[in-house]
Design a protein around this motif. Structure first.
Motif, short mmCIF file in Angstrom:
data_model
loop_
_atom_site.label_atom_id
_atom_site.label_comp_id
_atom_site.label_asym_id
_atom_site.label_seq_id
_atom_site.Cartn_x
_atom_site.Cartn_y
_atom_site.Cartn_z
N MET A 1 0.82 -1.19 0.00
CA MET A 1 0.00 0.00 0.00
C MET A 1 0.86 1.26 0.00
O MET A 1 0.51 2.23 -0.64
N ARG A 2 1.94 1.24 0.75
CA ARG A 2 2.75 2.45 0.82
C ARG A 2 3.39 2.77 -0.53
O ARG A 2 3.54 3.93 -0.88
N HIS A 3 3.73 1.73 -1.28
CA HIS A 3 4.31 1.96 -2.60
C HIS A 3 3.28 2.57 -3.54
O HIS A 3 3.57 3.51 -4.29
N LEU A 4 2.07 2.05 -3.48
CA LEU A 4 0.99 2.57 -4.31
C LEU A 4 0.65 4.00 -3.91
O LEU A 4 0.43 4.87 -4.76
N ALA A 5 0.62 4.26 -2.61
CA ALA A 5 0.32 5.62 -2.14
C ALA A 5 1.37 6.61 -2.64
O ALA A 5 1.04 7.71 -3.09
N ALA A 6 2.64 6.23 -2.57
CA ALA A 6 3.70 7.09 -3.07
C ALA A 6 3.57 7.29 -4.58
O ALA A 6 3.76 8.41 -5.08
N TYR A 7 3.23 6.25 -5.30
CA TYR A 7 3.04 6.33 -6.75
C TYR A 7 1.94 7.33 -7.08
O TYR A 7 2.09 8.19 -7.94
N LEU A 8 0.81 7.20 -6.35
CA LEU A 8 -0.31 8.10 -6.59
C LEU A 8 0.01 9.55 -6.21
O LEU A 8 -0.40 10.48 -6.90
N LEU A 9 0.76 9.73 -5.13
CA LEU A 9 1.17 11.08 -4.74
C LEU A 9 2.02 11.72 -5.83
O LEU A 9 1.86 12.91 -6.15
N LEU A 10 2.93 10.94 -6.39
CA LEU A 10 3.78 11.46 -7.46
C LEU A 10 2.95 11.81 -8.69
O LEU A 10 3.20 12.83 -9.34
N GLN A 11 1.96 11.00 -9.01
CA GLN A 11 1.11 11.30 -10.16
C GLN A 11 0.29 12.56 -9.93
O GLN A 11 0.15 13.38 -10.82
N ILE A 12 -0.25 12.69 -8.74
CA ILE A 12 -1.03 13.89 -8.42
C ILE A 12 -0.14 15.13 -8.50
O ILE A 12 -0.56 16.19 -8.91
N GLY A 13 1.12 14.95 -8.12
CA GLY A 13 2.08 16.04 -8.16
C GLY A 13 2.56 16.41 -9.54
O GLY A 13 3.33 17.35 -9.71
N GLY A 14 2.16 15.64 -10.56
CA GLY A 14 2.52 16.00 -11.93
C GLY A 14 3.45 15.04 -12.62
O GLY A 14 3.74 15.20 -13.80
N ASN A 15 3.95 14.03 -11.93
CA ASN A 15 4.83 13.05 -12.55
C ASN A 15 3.96 11.97 -13.20
O ASN A 15 3.38 11.13 -12.52
N ALA A 16 3.85 11.99 -14.51
CA ALA A 16 2.94 11.10 -15.23
C ALA A 16 3.32 9.63 -15.11
O ALA A 16 2.45 8.77 -15.06
N SER A 17 4.61 9.33 -15.07
CA SER A 17 5.05 7.94 -14.93
C SER A 17 6.22 7.86 -13.95
O SER A 17 7.38 7.89 -14.35
N PRO A 18 5.90 7.76 -12.66
CA PRO A 18 6.96 7.70 -11.65
C PRO A 18 7.84 6.45 -11.79
O PRO A 18 7.35 5.38 -12.16
N THR A 19 9.10 6.61 -11.51
CA THR A 19 10.05 5.50 -11.56
C THR A 19 10.26 4.95 -10.15
O THR A 19 9.81 5.54 -9.17
N ALA A 20 10.96 3.84 -10.06
CA ALA A 20 11.26 3.23 -8.76
C ALA A 20 12.07 4.20 -7.91
O ALA A 20 11.85 4.32 -6.70
#
Length: 112
Positions: free
Chosen positions: A1-20
């Motif tokens: 869940m924490r990985h997904l939450a970080a992924y979604l935060l990055l997307q909301i912040g404008g990063n269309a495809s976050p990397t590892a």
């Protein structure tokens, strides 16, 4: 869940495809160590997909899942009168106990 939450935060912040590395940076900022295996799996499964569409699809699937509250209440009522009578007795005992406890305040409350 924490990985997904970080992924979604990055997307909301404008990063269309976050990397590892992006996700590790977000998690590291709050003192969480990323699990490389889970992180790679998450990124590979989400690669090239629209997260908003996935969320909408998941919401539609969850809408068809019955919630257990109404079913459990109906099942308990159909079981018979004896359990219901026992529950009523238990409620009466709890009310008596609450009344006894309220007498302990000696006429004033903590925040009065």
């Amino acid at each position: 869940m924490r990985h997904l939450a970080a992924y979604l935060l990055l997307q909301i912040g404008g990063n269309a495809s976050p990397t590892a590395a992006d996700i590790k940076k977000v998690l590291g900022a709050v003192g969480i160590e990323a699990d490389d295996e889970r992180l790679e799996k998450l990124i590979s499964e989400l690669e090239g997909k629209d997260v908003n569409a996935l969320i909408a699809e998941g919401s539609a699937k969850l809408a068809s899942v019955p919630s257990g509250g109404a079913v459990a209440a109906a099942g308990g009522a159909a079981a018979g009168g004896a359990p219901a009578a026992a529950a009523e007795e238990k409620k009466e005992e709890e009310k008596k106990e609450e009344k006894e406890e309220s007498d302990d305040d000696m006429g004033f409350g903590l925040f009065d």
